[in-house]
Write a protein that holds these residues in place. Structure first.
Motif, PDB file in Angstrom:
ATOM      1  N   LYS A 170      -3.490   6.208   1.422  1.00  0.00           N
ATOM      2  CA  LYS A 170      -4.404   5.094   0.819  1.00  0.00           C
ATOM      3  C   LYS A 170      -4.882   5.715  -0.436  1.00  0.00           C
ATOM      4  N   GLY A 171      -3.972   6.154  -1.382  1.00  0.00           N
ATOM      5  CA  GLY A 171      -4.515   6.392  -2.761  1.00  0.00           C
ATOM      6  C   GLY A 171      -4.951   8.055  -2.673  1.00  0.00           C
ATOM      7  N   TYR A 172      -5.194   8.687  -1.640  1.00  0.00           N
ATOM      8  CA  TYR A 172      -5.593   9.963  -1.336  1.00  0.00           C
ATOM      9  C   TYR A 172      -4.753  11.137  -1.318  1.00  0.00           C
ATOM     10  N   THR A 173      -4.636  12.068  -1.896  1.00  0.00           N
ATOM     11  CA  THR A 173      -3.671  13.011  -1.801  1.00  0.00           C
ATOM     12  C   THR A 173      -4.218  14.052  -0.440  1.00  0.00           C
ATOM     13  N   ASP A 207       0.887  -1.333  -0.024  1.00  0.00           N
ATOM     14  CA  ASP A 207       0.001  -0.150   0.003  1.00  0.00           C
ATOM     15  C   ASP A 207       0.754   1.257  -0.015  1.00  0.00           C
TER      16      ASP A 207
END
Lengths: 300, 300
Positions: free
Chosen positions: B195-198, B167
């Motif tokens: 988690k993929g979120y900026t 991850d």
């Protein structure tokens, strides 16, 4: 660059609202926007029913026919919509990401667990697209607030007594470029540019927090004088129907506190729910408010 | 994605330092880095002379042969360099943008006013390129701190006991992409992705302030658990010689306070002046520190 101005100032033709049958369901997060949209829609004679998300929506939604729902009560939402014959939805207002570990799911939610897990990962745009697709898969039509109440959109042109200078217009172009690239990366919807220098870029903190940061930067001497522009525009390909950028009086006051010269937004793509109060705030603070053609810009 | 790791962990071959003749002039802004570079260079037997910018540089520069200069005292700087036979410069350490309205210029500066005006406008990269070009036009060679003291660079590989998970590696790739695009726009050098979120993007506020913001976001519930990565890399085409991104123990402590799982930087393109203390801080806080090949990445 000349200080050319839009010919018509503060004047715009509104586009026509989308027509629907039966009540409009408004799934309401925080803030006053859900009620403002509801007022606009009911003023056209269309009934509404507000589904207030518990812990997010304001109690003022109780002015309208309403149902409170908790995260995880999708079953309750669906059965209520069926009962009142609602097939059209607007989803609007701020929400925090739910902590799914502490959410109790009803049967309607449990049946849809893959959807719920899709909400825990990825950028906003990714999550929002999943939400729209989910409701569409259940037979709902999902509309943007601007489709149902187009008079809430910022139109093209200058709305205030103050107008951008040539320097401001140059900052606006840089800002639009930054916001567009950020949007492509699913990062944020806003940036602040002063004298060609990008002071701040919005991500998860939101526009208000970004403007507060700019006020701090100014205090610490990294920017001087009344310069700089807040630029706000939707992410390209963003699920604008449920995450349209928004400005209001608080945005104006915070921009003024940050010493900015003005605010420029993508015309017809940004909501200004409290129109009169927002323009008044800008005139009081002597900052400009400009709707900048964004579709033309996006083509280039 | 597999949890593959670099084969050699914490081990790197340093590139050779650039050889120069005569003393190295170090134009010093704030922080300890100017002294650390000076220590490294003098350890190789090369004399240094530090030009401390008044109001910016730390008094600890007085451990070395030094001259204090104010903004606007270019004449003093040039005459001193000539006196000691210095034709090679490193420009390093934090500086605020000078308020030119309050700067007194000496004759050497007045002769070079067009250069000085070029410092008041545009993004960092634009300003820094002008600085390098200016000194080169005066016959100086401008070196990066990493060229003179390559052992201060973060090499490729994992430096800590903790290693990134699959991850984390996915977040690192997103972060590198965000930082690269931001760099192209001359905005900033760092971002935080979870988690993929900026979560946050750096502009004028700097990395420390960005990390403090992430800690606040975490408190307010927008991010949970020990997740997320600080990614730091130079702007592509940035004048890396005088604005190389930097990490140190404070970066690590702030990243830990923000609940991040680790820090990934562009290998050989980021300075870690306090190497042992930085790695110790990461191990203490159980976060990872990874040098990620950036040149290969930039080619793709």
């Amino acid at each position: 660059m000349s200080q050319r101005q839009p010919a018509e100032t503060g004047v715009r033709r509104f586009r026509e609202p989308v027509n629907i049958e039966g009540p409009l369901g408004i799934i309401a997060g925080g803030g006053q926007i859900p009620c403002i949209v509801a007022d606009s829609v009911t003023a056209r004679g269309l009934p509404v029913h507000i589904f207030g998300i518990r812990g997010e929506a304001s109690e003022t939604i109780e002015r309208f026919p309403n149902t409170w729902v908790k995260w995880g009560e999708l079953g309750k939402l669906f059965s209520n919509c069926e009962k009142i014959g609602c097939r059209d939805l607007v989803i609007i207002g701020g929400v925090s990401r739910p902590d799914f570990a502490n959410v109790k799911f009803d049967f309607g939610a449990i049946k849809n667990l893959p959807f719920i897990f899709s909400l825990s990962k990825g950028g906003d745009d990714h999550v929002l697209s999943n939400i729209v697709r989910f409701f569409e898969s259940k037979g709902f039509r999902v509309h943007g607030a601007g489709d149902m109440a187009p008079e809430l959109l910022v139109g093209e042109g200058n709305l205030t007594k103050m107008r951008p200078t040539a320097d401001d217009l140059a900052d606006i172009e840089i800002g639009l470029n930054v916001v567009r690239e950020l949007g492509r990366l699913d990062v944020g919807q806003a940036a602040v540019v002063a004298k060609g220098y990008t002071l701040a870029v919005e991500a998860a903190e939101g526009t208000d927090a970004m403007l507060e940061r700019c006020a701090e930067l100014r205090k610490s001497g990294r920017a001087r004088g009344r310069t700089g522009v807040l630029v706000k525009a939707p992410k390209p390909g963003q699920e604008e129907r449920i995450d349209m950028p928004t400005i209001g009086p608080a945005t104006v006051w915070k921009a003024a506190a940050a010493g900015l010269a003005g605010i420029a937004v993508a015309a017809d793509r940004v909501l200004m729910a409290e129109r009169a109060a927002t323009i008044d705030a800008a005139d009081q603070n002597e900052i400009f408010l400009l709707g900048r053609n964004w579709d033309k810009l996006s083509e280039t």
